[in-house]
Enzyme design. Structure first.
Site, PDB file in Angstrom:
ATOM      1  N   HIS A  74       0.819  -1.212   0.000  1.00 22.73           N
ATOM      2  CA  HIS A  74       0.000   0.000   0.000  1.00 22.73           C
ATOM      3  C   HIS A  74       0.859   1.271   0.000  1.00 22.73           C
ATOM      4  O   HIS A  74       1.744   1.436   0.834  1.00 22.73           O
ATOM      5  CB  HIS A  74      -0.920  -0.006   1.228  1.00 22.73           C
ATOM      6  CG  HIS A  74      -1.980   1.034   1.163  1.00 22.73           C
ATOM      7  ND1 HIS A  74      -3.147   0.853   0.471  1.00 22.73           N
ATOM      8  CD2 HIS A  74      -2.025   2.278   1.679  1.00 22.73           C
ATOM      9  CE1 HIS A  74      -3.887   1.936   0.564  1.00 22.73           C
ATOM     10  NE2 HIS A  74      -3.237   2.827   1.293  1.00 22.73           N
ATOM     11  N   HIS A 114      -8.983   6.903  11.880  1.00 22.42           N
ATOM     12  CA  HIS A 114     -10.018   6.485  10.927  1.00 22.42           C
ATOM     13  C   HIS A 114      -9.455   5.304  10.150  1.00 22.42           C
ATOM     14  O   HIS A 114      -8.263   5.041  10.176  1.00 22.42           O
ATOM     15  CB  HIS A 114     -10.398   7.640   9.988  1.00 22.42           C
ATOM     16  CG  HIS A 114      -9.236   8.193   9.232  1.00 22.42           C
ATOM     17  ND1 HIS A 114      -8.436   9.181   9.734  1.00 22.42           N
ATOM     18  CD2 HIS A 114      -8.715   7.883   8.017  1.00 22.42           C
ATOM     19  CE1 HIS A 114      -7.484   9.476   8.862  1.00 22.42           C
ATOM     20  NE2 HIS A 114      -7.620   8.702   7.814  1.00 22.42           N
TER      21      HIS A 114
HETATM   22 FE   LIG Z   1      -5.851   9.142   6.509  1.00 24.93          FE
END
Ligand SMILES: [Fe+2]
Length: 397
Positions: free
Chosen positions: A263, A336
């Site tokens: 990623h 988040h």
């Molecule tokens: Fe972020």
């Protein structure tokens, strides 16, 4: 930017350059950051300082909400067809701080019958829907779906759009909006590892020289007002200009994504820089190709930035909650991450067709009174109870 010129200019700056009737053209140096930033020299038919009348200024600007609680936020603007009659009253600021403001704009009227300039901020217009022309003293610039239109402060302009859907995302910046410094060499050229290069930057292409007398309204945005200036000549009175400072277009579809075995972090998506915030583009691309790769992003704690995503196109449309035209705000101070189920689901996925614009600010953003009608009250609970809220595309942070 790079050096560009349109029309006629004298061979040497600050020298005599005469009109057919023998009078001098009026030279104007437009410079940024005093005399230290980029600049252009403009050659006017009329003195740019001459005005016919000044009318009373009109109050203009958002109402900031100062007591909004710390929470993950989703503003869903997907249902909005129009946000006002004309370009300026249709600009609705949803998020703002001292460095930038983020607005939506879907005007009912397709052509402006006045000129506008922002005297206190650079503007970036993201053309989510629409096709048209930006008309400025620098010439005509075509606007197409997916374009970022970067307009340096004080550039006078008007917009003309064709009929059809019209949806703009507007980012105003109190500092200059620039291409990314790490992608430029010491002389300013975009380097080989940059996701875009000068060929992808579209300058104005057709100079308009309008010397007809008349009455021309220019609305100037500064310090909470639209100042009303009347001229007896058109702002489009240039015969030529040259320099580095001009409005330009860059299409999100020309952003070449950087991918990897595992990623890649959001900075690979960075498209523009400004003081205290960045603008990034998430574009269709292949996913990570390590055999054990997890394409979904990890949970992230952004300890000193607020992250705004504007969802433009993609699979999220089939998801609950997040729609085309949604904003999410993941503020600094809270972690988040992917919604329940998305991590496992992302494994083995080869590519994404998503398109999104991200604005990360290094100072907190405030919601405005105009943003409240778009607020999705269920979003803060959506990681706990997947049935209660949206479930967004796997590759955005
Ligand atoms: Fe972020």
């Amino acid at each position: 930017m790079y050096y560009y010129r349109l029309g006629n200019i004298p061979p040497k700056r600050h020298t005599q350059f005469r009109q057919p009737d023998g009078s001098l053209y009026k030279e104007e140096l437009v410079s940024s950051e005093g005399f230290s930033g980029i600049y252009s020299n403009l050659y006017h038919t009329y003195p740019p300082t001459r005005i016919k009348a000044l009318k009373d200024p009109v109050k203009y600007g958002p109402t900031r909400i100062n007591d909004y609680a710390l929470r993950q936020t989703h503003l869903n603007t997907s249902k909005v067809a129009t946000t006002g009659d004309d370009y300026l009253n249709a600009r609705k600021v949803l998020l703002t701080n001292a460095d930038c403001s983020i607005s939506i704009c879907s005007p009912r009227q397709r052509k402006m019958d006045y000129f506008y300039k922002n005297a206190e901020g650079d503007e970036v217009l993201y053309i989510h829907d629409g096709k048209g022309t930006l008309i400025s003293p620098f010439g005509k610039l075509d606007l197409r779906q997916g374009d970022y239109i970067v307009i340096p402060r004080t550039v006078i302009y008007k917009l003309e759009f064709e009929e059809g859907p019209l949806r703009l995302l507007i980012i105003e910046s109190s500092s200059p909006v620039e291409t990314v410094k790490r992608y430029r060499n010491q002389l300013g050229q975009l380097m080989e590892h940059s996701p875009y290069c000068e060929r992808d930057i579209r300058p104005p292409h057709e100079l308009i020289t309008d010397t007809r007398p008349g009455e021309y309204l220019l609305q100037i945005k500064k310090q909470g007002y639209l100042h009303q200036y009347i001229y007896d000549y058109s702002p489009l009175d240039l015969v030529g200009w040259d320099g580095f400072l001009w409005p330009y277009a860059f299409s999100i579809h020309d952003f070449e994504p950087i991918t990897g075995r595992i990623h890649q972090p959001p900075p690979v998506h960075q498209t523009f820089q400004a003081h205290n915030f960045v603008i990034c583009s998430f574009v269709p691309r292949l996913f990570d190709y390590h055999p054990q790769a997890i394409p979904a992003p990890y949970n992230h704690s952004n300890i000193d930035s607020d992250e705004v995503l504007y969802y433009a196109e993609g699979n999220f449309m089939s998801r609950r909650g997040i729609e085309r035209g949604s904003f999410t705000l993941h503020p600094g101070g809270l972690p988040h991450g992917p919604h329940p189920g998305t991590v496992e689901k992302s494994i083995g996925v080869k590519e994404t067709h998503e398109l999104a614009v991200m604005i990360d600010t290094f100072r907190p953003l405030f919601l405005t009174s105009d943003s409240l009608e778009f607020l999705d009250a269920n979003y803060p609970m959506s990681w706990t109870d997947p049935a209660s809220g949206p479930f967004h595309e796997v590759n955005t942070p």
